[in-house]
Design an enzyme around this catalytic site. Sequence first.
Site, PDB file in Angstrom:
ATOM      1  N   TYR A   4      -1.890 -29.104 -25.262  1.00 59.21           N
ATOM      2  CA  TYR A   4      -3.518 -29.577 -25.004  1.00 59.21           C
ATOM      3  C   TYR A   4      -4.385 -29.265 -25.977  1.00 59.21           C
ATOM      4  CZ  TYR A   4      -1.586 -30.515 -20.093  1.00 59.21           C
ATOM      5  OH  TYR A   4      -1.077 -30.695 -19.057  1.00 59.21           O
ATOM      6  N   LYS A  37      -1.137   1.189  -5.302  1.00 63.63           N
ATOM      7  CA  LYS A  37      -2.052  -0.102  -4.700  1.00 63.63           C
ATOM      8  C   LYS A  37      -1.666  -1.293  -5.264  1.00 63.63           C
ATOM      9  CE  LYS A  37      -5.741   1.175  -7.539  1.00 63.63           C
ATOM     10  NZ  LYS A  37      -7.292   1.146  -7.558  1.00 63.63           N
TER      11      LYS A  37
HETATM   12  C1  PLP Z   1      -9.086   6.641  -6.656  1.00 64.99           C
HETATM   13  C2  PLP Z   1      -8.101   6.254  -7.551  1.00 64.99           C
HETATM   14  N1  PLP Z   1      -7.238   7.001  -8.365  1.00 64.99           N
HETATM   15  C3  PLP Z   1      -6.435   7.132  -9.199  1.00 64.99           C
HETATM   16  C4  PLP Z   1      -6.051   5.817  -9.831  1.00 64.99           C
HETATM   17  C5  PLP Z   1      -4.935   5.549 -10.711  1.00 64.99           C
HETATM   18  O1  PLP Z   1      -5.595   5.017 -12.020  1.00 64.99           O
HETATM   19  P1  PLP Z   1      -4.588   4.723 -12.964  1.00 64.99           P
HETATM   20  O2  PLP Z   1      -3.864   3.578 -12.949  1.00 64.99           O
HETATM   21  O3  PLP Z   1      -5.498   4.697 -14.295  1.00 64.99           O
HETATM   22  O4  PLP Z   1      -3.833   6.020 -13.479  1.00 64.99           O
HETATM   23  C6  PLP Z   1      -6.719   4.810  -9.437  1.00 64.99           C
HETATM   24  C7  PLP Z   1      -6.662   3.437  -9.781  1.00 64.99           C
HETATM   25  O5  PLP Z   1      -7.475   2.526 -10.020  1.00 64.99           O
HETATM   26  C8  PLP Z   1      -7.944   4.801  -8.297  1.00 64.99           C
HETATM   27  O6  PLP Z   1      -8.681   3.994  -7.906  1.00 64.99           O
END
Ligand code: PLP
Length: 361
Positions: free
Chosen positions: A257, A34
Amino acid sequence: MRATKAVIDLKAVEHNLSVVKTLAPKSNVMAVLKANAYGHGLANVARAIPQQEAIAVACMDEAEILRSSGVKNEIILLEGFFSEEELKQVVELELQTVVHQDSQVNQLEKLSEDSSTNPKIVVWLKYDSGMNRLGFDEQSYTEAFNRIQKLQAVKEIRFMSHLACADDIHDPMTSIQLKSFTQLIAGLKGDRSLANSAGVIAWPETHFEWVRPGIILFGCSPLLGVSGEAHQLKPAMTLQSQLFAIKNLAPGDTVGYGASWQAKSNTRIGVIAIGYGDGYPRHAKEGTPVLINGKEYPLVGKVSMDMITVDLGIDDDFELGDVATLWGQGLPVEKIAHFADTIPYTLFCGVTSRVKFEWYD
Ligand SMILES: Cc1ncc(COP(=O)(O)O)c(C=O)c1O
């Protein structure tokens, strides 16, 4: 030309996936890609995930990118469909969907009644085992299951929940969540999924039929205070720029800055072409390391939009154009996250579109 770029090593992603498979040898993998594959480039990173593994994304836009770039893997929508329209797209694009609330069950029922197309959807029924974000509580979970299992439009129901504290191996929350999930679905037939990256590494009892690794695929340890190298992971993203100006400073001269940093002795300041406009963290503290010619130099002065400044000391073996690594190969991103009071996830996701991306197989 400004040489600021993110080099993405897809072989490293493949390697990290093989580490996951070694750690969870009996489980299927749902690679969590994602948020543009945690900022690494969704369609390109998907190339490193073999077709027999599934890919999880947050939302429809991301699933569409994958399908339109020819990805044939099973794709799971982690937040499910947001509307009836999207449910139709779930069918058209042959996606699997998380179902976490009643409104989605209603829409599935409606689809089953209306449908002339005979859809066959795989549903991941999400239980809220303690995260209190998405998912049904115990009672409504069973109710939702009973409603969904009658539906023509649903081919299969799978069971999932999400771990809140698995990054801390001493936190009792994970065992509590595991127990509650296991008890809830005892007696139900179907694939189960609970483990994120931290679960994959530290909680083998959470592996079940499917693991859902995200950050680990990009080379980072999900565990507090540990870096990816400790698990033989390889960094997938190396963020680079170049040294493009050098200044000689006398004692008392200040930098940047707010004139927040002052030279104590004669020194040389290197100016690197990267700043918060590229996603380098504005809050990186003084002393955050930058790697130049194999050696770490400390950030001094405030991070600007397009530049940062490092103290080169009295070294003079530099040339304008020398490569500076901000994180990645040779400089773990976990270290930078520590100096910036953040986590690698936000650093990866924060790299902006001004940065050129290069992907290598
Ligand atoms: C439902 C779900 N499963 C798995 C993951 C994977 O998590 P990670 O990147 O900590 O492995 C996420 C990420 O936030 C998630 O929202």
